[in-house]
Write a protein that holds these residues in place. Structure first.
Motif, PDB file in Angstrom:
ATOM      1  N   VAL A 140       0.854  -1.184   0.000  1.00 23.08           N
ATOM      2  CA  VAL A 140       0.000   0.000   0.000  1.00 23.08           C
ATOM      3  C   VAL A 140       0.893   1.238   0.000  1.00 23.08           C
ATOM      4  N   LYS A 141       0.725   2.093  -0.996  1.00 19.24           N
ATOM      5  CA  LYS A 141       1.605   3.249  -1.161  1.00 19.24           C
ATOM      6  C   LYS A 141       1.003   4.541  -0.636  1.00 19.24           C
ATOM      7  N   GLU A 142      -0.284   4.734  -0.878  1.00 19.56           N
ATOM      8  CA  GLU A 142      -0.889   5.998  -0.472  1.00 19.56           C
ATOM      9  C   GLU A 142      -2.403   5.910  -0.562  1.00 19.56           C
ATOM     10  N   ALA A 143      -3.035   6.968  -0.065  1.00 18.87           N
ATOM     11  CA  ALA A 143      -4.463   7.157  -0.264  1.00 18.87           C
ATOM     12  C   ALA A 143      -4.656   8.509  -0.939  1.00 18.87           C
ATOM     13  N   VAL A 144      -5.762   8.641  -1.640  1.00 17.64           N
ATOM     14  CA  VAL A 144      -6.082   9.890  -2.340  1.00 17.64           C
ATOM     15  C   VAL A 144      -7.517  10.267  -2.017  1.00 17.64           C
ATOM     16  N   LEU A 145      -7.733  11.524  -1.689  1.00 15.55           N
ATOM     17  CA  LEU A 145      -9.084  12.055  -1.553  1.00 15.55           C
ATOM     18  C   LEU A 145      -9.416  12.789  -2.842  1.00 15.55           C
ATOM     19  N   TRP A 146     -10.467  12.327  -3.515  1.00 15.56           N
ATOM     20  CA  TRP A 146     -10.888  12.916  -4.783  1.00 15.56           C
ATOM     21  C   TRP A 146     -12.118  13.791  -4.560  1.00 15.56           C
ATOM     22  N   PHE A 147     -12.110  14.968  -5.136  1.00 14.05           N
ATOM     23  CA  PHE A 147     -13.253  15.871  -5.081  1.00 14.05           C
ATOM     24  C   PHE A 147     -13.745  16.102  -6.507  1.00 14.05           C
ATOM     25  N   GLY A 148     -15.068  16.101  -6.666  1.00 14.55           N
ATOM     26  CA  GLY A 148     -15.637  16.267  -7.994  1.00 14.55           C
ATOM     27  C   GLY A 148     -15.822  14.954  -8.722  1.00 14.55           C
ATOM     28  N   THR A 149     -15.754  13.825  -7.996  1.00 17.22           N
ATOM     29  CA  THR A 149     -15.940  12.503  -8.629  1.00 17.22           C
ATOM     30  C   THR A 149     -17.178  11.824  -8.031  1.00 17.22           C
ATOM     31  N   GLU A 150     -17.003  10.934  -7.061  1.00 18.16           N
ATOM     32  CA  GLU A 150     -18.118  10.195  -6.472  1.00 18.16           C
ATOM     33  C   GLU A 150     -18.122  10.411  -4.960  1.00 18.16           C
ATOM     34  N   PRO A 151     -18.850  11.385  -4.472  1.00 21.00           N
ATOM     35  CA  PRO A 151     -18.848  11.682  -3.034  1.00 21.00           C
ATOM     36  C   PRO A 151     -19.209  10.456  -2.203  1.00 21.00           C
ATOM     37  N   GLY A 152     -18.387  10.194  -1.164  1.00 22.31           N
ATOM     38  CA  GLY A 152     -18.666   9.101  -0.249  1.00 22.31           C
ATOM     39  C   GLY A 152     -18.182   7.738  -0.695  1.00 22.31           C
ATOM     40  N   ALA A 153     -17.731   7.622  -1.942  1.00 21.31           N
ATOM     41  CA  ALA A 153     -17.287   6.316  -2.442  1.00 21.31           C
ATOM     42  C   ALA A 153     -15.953   5.935  -1.825  1.00 21.31           C
ATOM     43  N   ARG A 154     -15.746   4.630  -1.702  1.00 20.63           N
ATOM     44  CA  ARG A 154     -14.448   4.091  -1.295  1.00 20.63           C
ATOM     45  C   ARG A 154     -13.960   3.173  -2.403  1.00 20.63           C
ATOM     46  N   ARG A 155     -12.659   3.226  -2.674  1.00 22.31           N
ATOM     47  CA  ARG A 155     -12.105   2.504  -3.806  1.00 22.31           C
ATOM     48  C   ARG A 155     -10.737   1.942  -3.428  1.00 22.31           C
ATOM     49  N   ALA A 156     -10.430   0.736  -3.895  1.00 24.08           N
ATOM     50  CA  ALA A 156      -9.098   0.148  -3.757  1.00 24.08           C
ATOM     51  C   ALA A 156      -8.587  -0.132  -5.163  1.00 24.08           C
ATOM     52  N   THR A 157      -7.417   0.402  -5.481  1.00 24.13           N
ATOM     53  CA  THR A 157      -6.826   0.207  -6.803  1.00 24.13           C
ATOM     54  C   THR A 157      -5.488  -0.488  -6.650  1.00 24.13           C
TER      55      THR A 157
END
Length: 397
Positions: free
Chosen positions: A237-254
């Motif tokens: 696991v390298k990092e986490a990113v908070l995205w704004f303007g995409t899918e509010p409240g969603a959680r994602r693992a890439t």
């Protein structure tokens, strides 16, 4: 007569950009760190001692940076010690840049740009970048990197306090706050530099934004309007990113390098059940994103314990989100019995994993005194609340 003064870090770096400095760096590309003294002695016969020292230091940083940036880029780029340590891995930066490009991003205000790792990936994706950092040496390095990779036409480096930057002309804001201090890693998001709360406010000023944060961020610290994504590369696991303007409240693992992405669907955790024939170890990004239930559903799997993120199933099914092991033994933890069993089977090599166990793998390894030609995987965990050892072999689903 005043004593000669040593060059400043900025002066030492500037010297590396000269024709003589670049020639020294080319000479040092494949130098052996163990022969550093002999190398320095040889080079100082024809070059100033300060320049040789700076070149040797930069050569060491480039060698370290190969793991993050690949040899082709690392040996053309320039680094600072903090830059090597804190910069985004190239595969992660490229993934994020590709996602921003797919979202329609044309211009980015890259705040706290460091040596420019993310700015380079964004520019390679065709995005115009304003790269901002307050440290003059770091900015000089970022500028040199943009030129070295032929991307200076898309990257403007500005030495300034990020709080003074007007982000209105840019359709996306990217913030990478410093998460290390004099005592090491910073875990409190409000102790980042700048604090997470400031970064969130900056994100709200643009149509879209991405904030790079530590993967250990508590879920309750994620703003409601943000999508939270955890990214692993090669299983780490390298990092986490908070995205704004995409899918509010969603959680994602890439999961990189493959790019498989698992998204939250609000599933409840599967029930605990006895250990079946197969054990699945979810990727760390899946666990951090609290998506074990989503990973377990297509496996028809259950948990081995209500508090442990191991999935078990009687069937072997393909999944990019977990590593599968075929379990041969499920036993209460007992060191004496484990040593006897491994000796009988001629186990000389063992991968020891733990989750929910107080036993330290390396301490256990010393006590086992493994000998033999066979191998196995030992999992130290809890099953239905009881300390348990699972023995098995990795399998390809």
């Amino acid at each position: 007569m005043p004593a000669p003064t040593s060059p400043t870090p900025a002066e030492s770096f500037a010297a590396l950009l000269t024709e003589e400095g670049r020639a020294l760096l080319d000479d040092l590309r494949d130098s052996d760190p163990r022969q550093e003294l002999a190398t320095a002695t040889r080079l100082r016969r024809d070059h100033p001692a300060e320049l040789v020292s700076a070149a040797i230091g930069q050569a060491r940083l480039r060698q370290r940076a190969v793991a993050k940036f690949g040899a082709e880029d690392a040996y053309r780029m320039f680094f600072t010690p903090n830059g090597v340590e804190q910069s985004t891995r190239k595969t992660v930066a490229e993934y994020r840049a590709a996602r921003l490009a797919a979202l329609g991003t044309k211009s980015v205000a890259d705040l706290c740009c460091g040596i420019g790792g993310d700015a380079l990936a964004l520019a390679r994706a065709g995005i115009s970048v304003l790269a901002v950092d307050r440290d003059p040496l770091t900015c000089a390095v970022a500028e040199a990197n943009a030129r070295a990779l032929g991307l200076d036409g898309l990257i403007e480096v500005r030495c300034a306090d990020v709080a003074e930057i007007d982000t209105a002309p840019y359709d996306t804001v990217f913030v990478d706050p410093a998460r290390r201090g004099g005592r090491g890693r910073i875990f409190d998001p409000e102790a980042y530099s700048p604090p997470l709360s400031w970064a969130v406010e900056a994100a709200r000023t643009a149509p879209r934004a991405a904030l790079k944060i530590a993967p250990g961020i508590p879920h309750e610290a994620v703003p409601e309007e943000a999508e939270a994504e955890w990214i692993s590369d090669g299983g780490d696991v390298k990092e986490a990113v908070l995205w704004f303007g995409t899918e509010p409240g969603a959680r994602r693992a890439t999961l990189l390098p493959g790019g498989a992405t698992l998204t939250s669907r609000g599933l409840p955790n599967p029930a605990a059940r006895p250990v079946g024939r197969y054990l699945y170890e979810p990727d760390g990004a899946v666990i951090r994103a609290h998506l074990v239930a989503e990973a377990a559903e297509p496996l028809d799997g259950g948990l081995i314990d209500d508090t442990i993120a191991y999935i078990t199933s009687d069937e072997l099914r393909p999944t990019p989100y977990a590593t599968a092991y075929e379990i041969t033994d499920v036993l209460p933890f007992n060191l004496k019995k484990l040593k006897t069993l491994l000796r009988q089977r001629g186990i000389g090599t063992a991968v020891i994993k733990k989750r929910g166990s107080a036993v330290e793998p390396e301490e256990l390894r010393k006590k086992l005194k493994l000998e033999g030609v066979n191998s196995c995987v030992i999992v130290l965990t809890r099953v239905a609340g009881a300390p348990t050892m699972l023995l098995g072999q990795p399998v390809q689903a």
